[in-house]
Design a protein around this motif. Structure first.
Motif, mmCIF file in Angstrom:
data_model
loop_
_atom_site.group_PDB
_atom_site.id
_atom_site.type_symbol
_atom_site.label_atom_id
_atom_site.label_comp_id
_atom_site.label_asym_id
_atom_site.label_seq_id
_atom_site.Cartn_x
_atom_site.Cartn_y
_atom_site.Cartn_z
ATOM 1 N N VAL A 177 -10.129 2.966 1.134
ATOM 2 C CA VAL A 177 -9.476 2.873 -0.195
ATOM 3 C C VAL A 177 -9.014 4.201 -0.276
ATOM 4 C CG1 VAL A 177 -9.137 2.125 -2.315
ATOM 5 C CG2 VAL A 177 -10.356 1.104 -0.113
ATOM 6 N N ARG A 178 -7.642 4.289 -0.931
ATOM 7 C CA ARG A 178 -6.976 5.399 -1.517
ATOM 8 C C ARG A 178 -5.805 5.283 -2.301
ATOM 9 N NH1 ARG A 178 -3.816 10.327 1.667
ATOM 10 N NH2 ARG A 178 -5.259 12.073 -0.082
ATOM 11 N N GLY A 179 -5.132 5.667 -3.162
ATOM 12 C CA GLY A 179 -4.899 5.760 -5.032
ATOM 13 C C GLY A 179 -4.503 3.955 -4.458
ATOM 14 N N GLY A 180 -5.681 3.368 -5.528
ATOM 15 C CA GLY A 180 -5.957 1.781 -6.027
ATOM 16 C C GLY A 180 -5.238 0.669 -4.721
ATOM 17 N N THR A 181 -5.114 1.445 -3.174
ATOM 18 C CA THR A 181 -4.871 0.200 -1.856
ATOM 19 C C THR A 181 -5.885 0.902 -0.792
ATOM 20 O OG1 THR A 181 -2.348 1.473 -2.514
ATOM 21 C CG2 THR A 181 -2.586 0.272 -0.974
ATOM 22 N N VAL A 231 -17.535 -4.479 -13.452
ATOM 23 C CA VAL A 231 -17.093 -4.700 -12.294
ATOM 24 C C VAL A 231 -17.153 -3.338 -11.196
ATOM 25 C CG1 VAL A 231 -15.843 -5.412 -10.737
ATOM 26 C CG2 VAL A 231 -16.049 -7.156 -12.368
ATOM 27 N N VAL A 232 -17.615 -2.906 -9.964
ATOM 28 C CA VAL A 232 -17.886 -1.902 -9.360
ATOM 29 C C VAL A 232 -16.210 -1.736 -8.766
ATOM 30 C CG1 VAL A 232 -18.636 -0.436 -7.532
ATOM 31 C CG2 VAL A 232 -20.299 -1.620 -9.330
ATOM 32 N N ALA A 233 -15.592 -0.233 -9.057
ATOM 33 C CA ALA A 233 -14.157 -0.034 -7.470
ATOM 34 C C ALA A 233 -14.554 1.253 -7.233
ATOM 35 C CB ALA A 233 -13.099 -0.285 -9.118
ATOM 36 N N VAL A 234 -14.102 1.005 -6.747
ATOM 37 C CA VAL A 234 -13.236 2.539 -5.433
ATOM 38 C C VAL A 234 -12.396 3.152 -5.661
ATOM 39 C CG1 VAL A 234 -13.164 1.280 -3.584
ATOM 40 C CG2 VAL A 234 -13.791 4.204 -3.164
ATOM 41 N N ALA A 235 -11.932 4.005 -5.948
ATOM 42 C CA ALA A 235 -10.327 4.816 -5.550
ATOM 43 C C ALA A 235 -9.689 3.471 -6.861
ATOM 44 C CB ALA A 235 -9.658 4.686 -4.926
ATOM 45 N N GLY A 236 -10.046 2.790 -7.857
ATOM 46 C CA GLY A 236 -9.278 1.817 -8.570
ATOM 47 C C GLY A 236 -9.047 0.578 -8.132
ATOM 48 N N LEU A 237 -9.725 -0.204 -7.233
ATOM 49 C CA LEU A 237 -9.941 -1.088 -6.176
ATOM 50 C C LEU A 237 -11.035 -1.425 -6.351
ATOM 51 C CD1 LEU A 237 -7.963 -3.138 -4.986
ATOM 52 C CD2 LEU A 237 -8.759 -2.140 -2.328
ATOM 53 N N ASP A 238 -11.095 -3.003 -6.769
ATOM 54 C CA ASP A 238 -12.565 -3.598 -7.533
ATOM 55 C C ASP A 238 -13.027 -4.468 -6.074
ATOM 56 O OD1 ASP A 238 -11.766 -6.417 -7.790
ATOM 57 O OD2 ASP A 238 -10.735 -6.228 -9.630
ATOM 58 N N VAL A 239 -14.386 -3.945 -5.914
ATOM 59 C CA VAL A 239 -15.182 -5.301 -5.065
ATOM 60 C C VAL A 239 -14.852 -6.179 -4.790
ATOM 61 C CG1 VAL A 239 -16.828 -3.372 -4.937
ATOM 62 C CG2 VAL A 239 -17.237 -5.330 -6.698
#
Ligand code: LLP
Length: 465
Positions: free
Chosen positions: A442-446, A47-55
């Motif tokens: 998105v930053r730091g998983g949030t 799964v693609v994620a950005v800053a630890g948060l997945d799509v």
């Protein structure tokens, strides 16, 4: 529109004369760092994620389509530009690329200035807390109301674009009894190698005052003639176009602008302290594009200006630049949900997503190229040539003209189109009464929506009949 879209050569994925397609990428699951925001990765589960948060989480929380912006990447790019240009130059982020109050706060915190080109951008900039003196007001036809608001707010500079505007701004400063720093926007006569609609320094277009026929020099005379009414001429401005890779255009532009500074010194005994070379630096939309880094751009521009000033015997003026796309463009991707998959025998597979030309008009308008990735899972299926299209009622509603996706792409999958941070949300429309998507930072998983999704109520609110 990206360099590879220049009429000179075949485009990525086009049918070549001999009837072959350009090759698919070696690994369809790989995310090329040239086109993806810095914290984007494909996790071990595919799964693609950005800053630890997945799509999948992003889609569940915010819906699709959505613009997903990597805040740390945005801030890092601001810092890279500011540090590259150093203490003797100013970086103005061009708000037209994408602006919201959160973006204004980030710019403020990272020490950038802001270029606005309309009353709406001015309102957003001030609402976001940018000190007025760090704002520049642009535009080729600013209304009297926009000029009055900007002068009253105390914007750092107004960039003058016509003879009429010189008089309008001077009338306002005289009436309000204030002084206003202004620059004159000149047209340097450079043919920038980019799409005609976003090239701005050749002579046959609406922006600026031409250097070649003396109009720019006459504008300088007229501004100086209104000095007693409150106009402080501080510099010359040039912007040659957008999505430019070749620095040669900036070189010619800098040379000609310094030439005007020289002429002004000779005619008026005045050395102007500022020049602005505008924005326009290209980004990678596909891995075939190869943009320069801010420190390379800063060095090239700084060297050119220093050399030209040296030649003319002028003290180097303070330089400013106005990158928009180069800061925000690479920081965001658009997340779409696949609705239908239609293989056209012998041609390609049309993959319809839940957005389209209302959230990204750039493909239809400039022939822009984008790439795309299957985002909710990895796939080992073989590549198939696809076209990502939207849900709007016309066949030009194309998001990604030519790309490869795994052949098992199916309804319900999530697709991510990278490098959509600039000029996508800011040029989005309500075509077919489509509510515009949110921008999720998105930053730091949030994640947090910095611009929320429009609703049907938003659409009906304006319908007062
Ligand atoms: N400064 C001035 C005076 C400008 O007119 C522009 C862009 C910029 C700076 C920022 O240019 P950038 O660094 O973002 O290339 N809608 C088109 C781009 C239009 C650019 C208009 N002016 C697109 O989607 O490609």
């Amino acid at each position: 529109m990206s360099r590879s879209a220049h009429p000179a050569g075949p485009r990525h994925g086009d049918v070549l004369p001999e009837g072959h397609y350009t090759a698919p990428p070696a690994d369809l699951n790989a995310l090329d760092p040239r086109v993806w925001a810095r914290t984007v990765e494909r996790r071990a589960d595919g799964v693609v994620a950005v800053a630890g948060l997945d799509v999948n989480e992003l889609a569940a929380t915010y819906g699709t389509p959505a613009y997903v912006l990597d805040e740390d990447d945005f801030r890092a790019r601001c810092r890279a530009w500011r540090e590259a240009f150093g203490a003797n130059a100013d970086v103005f982020y061009a708000g037209k690329a994408f602006l919201s109050r959160a973006v204004v706060r980030w710019l403020h915190e990272e020490g950038l200035n802001l270029d606005v080109c309309s009353g709406g951008e001015l309102t957003t900039a001030l609402a976001g807390g940018m000190p007025a003196e760090r704002l520049a007001l642009h535009g080729n036809n600013k209304s009297l109301e926009e000029i009055e608001r900007a002068v009253a707010a105390g914007v750092g500079r107004i960039v003058l674009d016509s003879f009429q505007e010189i008089e309008r701004v001077a009338d306002v400063t005289r009436r309000l009894g204030v002084r206003q720093r202004v620059q004159v926007r000149v047209t340097v006569g450079v043919e920038a190698h980019t799409h005609e609609f976003i090239a701005t320094a050749h002579e046959d277009q609406k922006f600026g005052l031409a250097l070649a026929d003396g109009t720019a020099a006459e504008a300088v005379r007229r501004v100086l003639a209104r000095r007693d009414d409150g106009l402080d001429l501080v510099g010359i401005h040039s912007h040659i176009g957008s999505q430019i890779f070749d620095m040669a255009g900036f070189e010619v532009s800098a040379r000609r602008v310094v030439g005007l500074l020289d002429a002004i010194r000779n005619e008026h005994g005045l050395e102007l302290p500022e020049i602005d070379l505008g924005g326009g630096l290209g980004i990678a939309y596909t891995p075939e594009d190869d943009p320069s880094e801010p420190h390379e751009i800063a060095k090239t521009l700084g060297d050119i200006v220093a050399r030209e000033c040296d030649r003319a015997g002028l003290a180097p003026p303070r330089l400013s630049v106005e990158p928009g796309r180069a800061i925000v463009g690479p920081t965001a991707f658009t997340l779409y949900r696949v609705g239908t998959v239609k293989p056209l025998d012998g041609l390609r597979t049309y993959v319809s997503v839940d957005g389209g030309m209302s959230d990204n008009i750039r493909t239809a308008l400039y022939d822009a190229e984008y790439s795309v990735a299957l985002a909710n899972r990895a796939s080992q299926a073989p590549p198939t040539l696809i076209r990502v299209v939207g849900k709007h009622c016309e066949s030009g509603d194309i998001v990604v003209r030519n790309a490869y996706l795994p052949a098992d792409v199916a309804p319900g999958d999530l697709l991510a189109v990278p490098a959509t941070g600039a000029y996508c949300r800011s040029m989005a429309s309500n075509y077919n009464h489509t509510p515009r998507p949110p921008v999720v930072a998105v930053r730091g998983g949030t994640g947090r929506a910095i611009v929320r999704r429009e609703t049907d109520e938003d659409l009906l609110r304006l319908d007062v009949g």
